[in-house]
Design an enzyme around this catalytic site. Structure first.
Site, PDB file in Angstrom:
ATOM      1  N   GLN A   1      -7.289   7.611  -5.187  1.00 29.66           N
ATOM      2  CA  GLN A   1      -6.929   7.480  -6.591  1.00 29.66           C
ATOM      3  C   GLN A   1      -5.765   6.507  -6.750  1.00 29.66           C
ATOM      4  O   GLN A   1      -5.506   5.685  -5.873  1.00 29.66           O
ATOM      5  CB  GLN A   1      -6.579   8.865  -7.132  1.00 29.66           C
ATOM      6  CG  GLN A   1      -7.675   9.896  -7.019  1.00 29.66           C
ATOM      7  CD  GLN A   1      -8.507  10.022  -8.291  1.00 29.66           C
ATOM      8  OE1 GLN A   1      -8.194   9.440  -9.328  1.00 29.66           O
ATOM      9  NE2 GLN A   1      -9.567  10.797  -8.227  1.00 29.66           N
TER      10      GLN A   1
ATOM     11  N   TYR B   1       1.393   3.960  -6.301  1.00 30.85           N
ATOM     12  CA  TYR B   1       2.353   2.895  -6.629  1.00 30.85           C
ATOM     13  C   TYR B   1       2.816   2.211  -5.359  1.00 30.85           C
ATOM     14  O   TYR B   1       3.037   2.855  -4.330  1.00 30.85           O
ATOM     15  CB  TYR B   1       3.575   3.481  -7.347  1.00 30.85           C
ATOM     16  CG  TYR B   1       4.713   2.501  -7.508  1.00 30.85           C
ATOM     17  CD1 TYR B   1       4.608   1.424  -8.381  1.00 30.85           C
ATOM     18  CD2 TYR B   1       5.890   2.640  -6.777  1.00 30.85           C
ATOM     19  CE1 TYR B   1       5.639   0.503  -8.517  1.00 30.85           C
ATOM     20  CE2 TYR B   1       6.928   1.734  -6.906  1.00 30.85           C
ATOM     21  CZ  TYR B   1       6.798   0.668  -7.779  1.00 30.85           C
ATOM     22  OH  TYR B   1       7.827  -0.241  -7.908  1.00 30.85           O
ATOM     23  N   HIS B   2       2.960   0.880  -5.426  1.00 28.82           N
ATOM     24  CA  HIS B   2       3.564   0.098  -4.358  1.00 28.82           C
ATOM     25  C   HIS B   2       4.700  -0.728  -4.942  1.00 28.82           C
ATOM     26  O   HIS B   2       4.607  -1.198  -6.083  1.00 28.82           O
ATOM     27  CB  HIS B   2       2.556  -0.855  -3.717  1.00 28.82           C
ATOM     28  CG  HIS B   2       1.329  -0.182  -3.196  1.00 28.82           C
ATOM     29  ND1 HIS B   2       1.378   0.889  -2.328  1.00 28.82           N
ATOM     30  CD2 HIS B   2       0.011  -0.426  -3.409  1.00 28.82           C
ATOM     31  CE1 HIS B   2       0.148   1.274  -2.034  1.00 28.82           C
ATOM     32  NE2 HIS B   2      -0.697   0.500  -2.675  1.00 28.82           N
TER      33      HIS B   2
ATOM     34  N   SER C   1       1.275   7.535   2.016  1.00 29.21           N
ATOM     35  CA  SER C   1      -0.084   7.618   1.477  1.00 29.21           C
ATOM     36  C   SER C   1      -1.016   6.780   2.340  1.00 29.21           C
ATOM     37  O   SER C   1      -0.585   5.789   2.945  1.00 29.21           O
ATOM     38  CB  SER C   1      -0.116   7.111   0.039  1.00 29.21           C
ATOM     39  OG  SER C   1       0.757   7.861  -0.788  1.00 29.21           O
TER      40      SER C   1
ATOM     41  N   GLY D   1      -5.064   4.978   2.526  1.00 33.52           N
ATOM     42  CA  GLY D   1      -6.308   4.612   1.871  1.00 33.52           C
ATOM     43  C   GLY D   1      -6.986   3.522   2.669  1.00 33.52           C
ATOM     44  O   GLY D   1      -6.345   2.528   3.033  1.00 33.52           O
TER      45      GLY D   1
ATOM     46  N   LEU E   1      -1.803   2.166   5.269  1.00 32.40           N
ATOM     47  CA  LEU E   1      -0.843   3.186   4.850  1.00 32.40           C
ATOM     48  C   LEU E   1       0.322   2.559   4.101  1.00 32.40           C
ATOM     49  O   LEU E   1       0.620   1.371   4.230  1.00 32.40           O
ATOM     50  CB  LEU E   1      -0.347   3.975   6.068  1.00 32.40           C
ATOM     51  CG  LEU E   1       0.398   3.211   7.156  1.00 32.40           C
ATOM     52  CD1 LEU E   1       1.902   3.155   6.888  1.00 32.40           C
ATOM     53  CD2 LEU E   1       0.147   3.840   8.517  1.00 32.40           C
ATOM     54  N   ALA E   2       0.975   3.413   3.304  1.00 30.29           N
ATOM     55  CA  ALA E   2       2.175   3.034   2.561  1.00 30.29           C
ATOM     56  C   ALA E   2       3.237   4.084   2.849  1.00 30.29           C
ATOM     57  O   ALA E   2       3.057   5.257   2.530  1.00 30.29           O
ATOM     58  CB  ALA E   2       1.880   2.966   1.066  1.00 30.29           C
TER      59      ALA E   2
ATOM     60  N   CYS F   1      -1.993   9.830  -6.451  1.00 35.71           N
ATOM     61  CA  CYS F   1      -3.177  10.219  -5.674  1.00 35.71           C
ATOM     62  C   CYS F   1      -4.026  11.258  -6.410  1.00 35.71           C
ATOM     63  O   CYS F   1      -4.798  11.998  -5.779  1.00 35.71           O
ATOM     64  CB  CYS F   1      -2.773  10.737  -4.296  1.00 35.71           C
ATOM     65  SG  CYS F   1      -1.742   9.577  -3.382  1.00 35.71           S
TER      66      CYS F   1
END
EC number: 2.3.1.181
Length: 217
Positions: free
Chosen positions: A66, A69-70, A133, A135, A147-148, A164
């Site tokens: 989903q 934010y970055h 996070s 994805g 990943l973040a 998410c």
């Protein structure tokens, strides 16, 4: 090295181009970087989870998951790898990345855990707040995205979304739990942990690059 954030879409398109051009002998790569402020909406993203984006743009993405934010102060670790060559399924790949983050955080005195019901890494001592996070996208037998990890970013933009897809999900960052640490150092610690968990050769140890990191396959 990692204090000059990059726009999201050009990096995303570069990942797609790398994946489409890769052959059976193309080495796997890690890309470590930071992004300019952006909300990214994954393939399962629902518009109602974007509450009040304000002046931060929303970018579509072909990763799973989903909205998230970055922004500056968040370490992006993109893994561009041949999953067939690794002999790993998507679940094993996600678990390997989670364990690499957990191992890295443990080196800073931060106890973290993964959750089977919600991919990512969480910090029990911070109320199970999310600190990383994940994805991924798999195409042509190769994965990209990754990943973040929240190092020293402003967490306020997460209040503008349901991170998410979870309403009220709290977020954590390394500096609040372990004190100041440079993004370059986190990248240097995380890279060998990813290699161990994914069964890749140990990378060389020069400073991580803002753009694509050295090949490691």
């Amino acid at each position: 090295m990692l204090d000059a954030p990059l726009a999201y879409e050009p990096v995303w398109r570069d990942m797609q181009a790398f994946t489409d051009a890769a052959g059976a002998d193309t080495p796997d790569e890690f890309w470590f970087l930071a992004h300019e402020p952006v909300f990214t909406q994954g393939t399962n993203g629902r518009p109602e989870h974007v509450l009040a984006p304000g002046d931060i743009p929303i970018a579509p993405s072909d990763r799973g998951g989903q909205v998230t934010y970055h922004g500056p102060g968040q370490l992006m670790g993109y893994v561009l790898a041949d999953v067939r060559r690794l002999g790993m399924g998507i679940r094993s790949l996600v678990e390997g990345l989670e364990l690499a983050v957990i191992e890295t955080l443990d080196g800073y005195g931060i106890m973290a855990r993964a959750r089977r019901d919600a991919p990512g890494v969480y910090v029990p001592a911070a109320g199970d707040a999310k600190i990383a996070s994940l994805g991924l996208r798999v195409r042509r037998g190769r994965c990209y995205h990754g990943l973040a990890l929240n190092v020293d970013l402003d967490l306020e933009p997460f209040t503008r979304i349901n991170p998410c897809g979870y309403q009220g999900l709290a977020m954590a960052r390394i500096v609040d739990l372990a004190g100041p640490i440079a993004m370059d150092q986190v990248a240097a610690d995380l890279a060998p942990a990813i290699c161990r968990r994914l069964g890749l050769p140990r990378p060389p140890l020069p400073e991580p690059r803002l753009a694509p990191a050295p090949a490691m396959g």
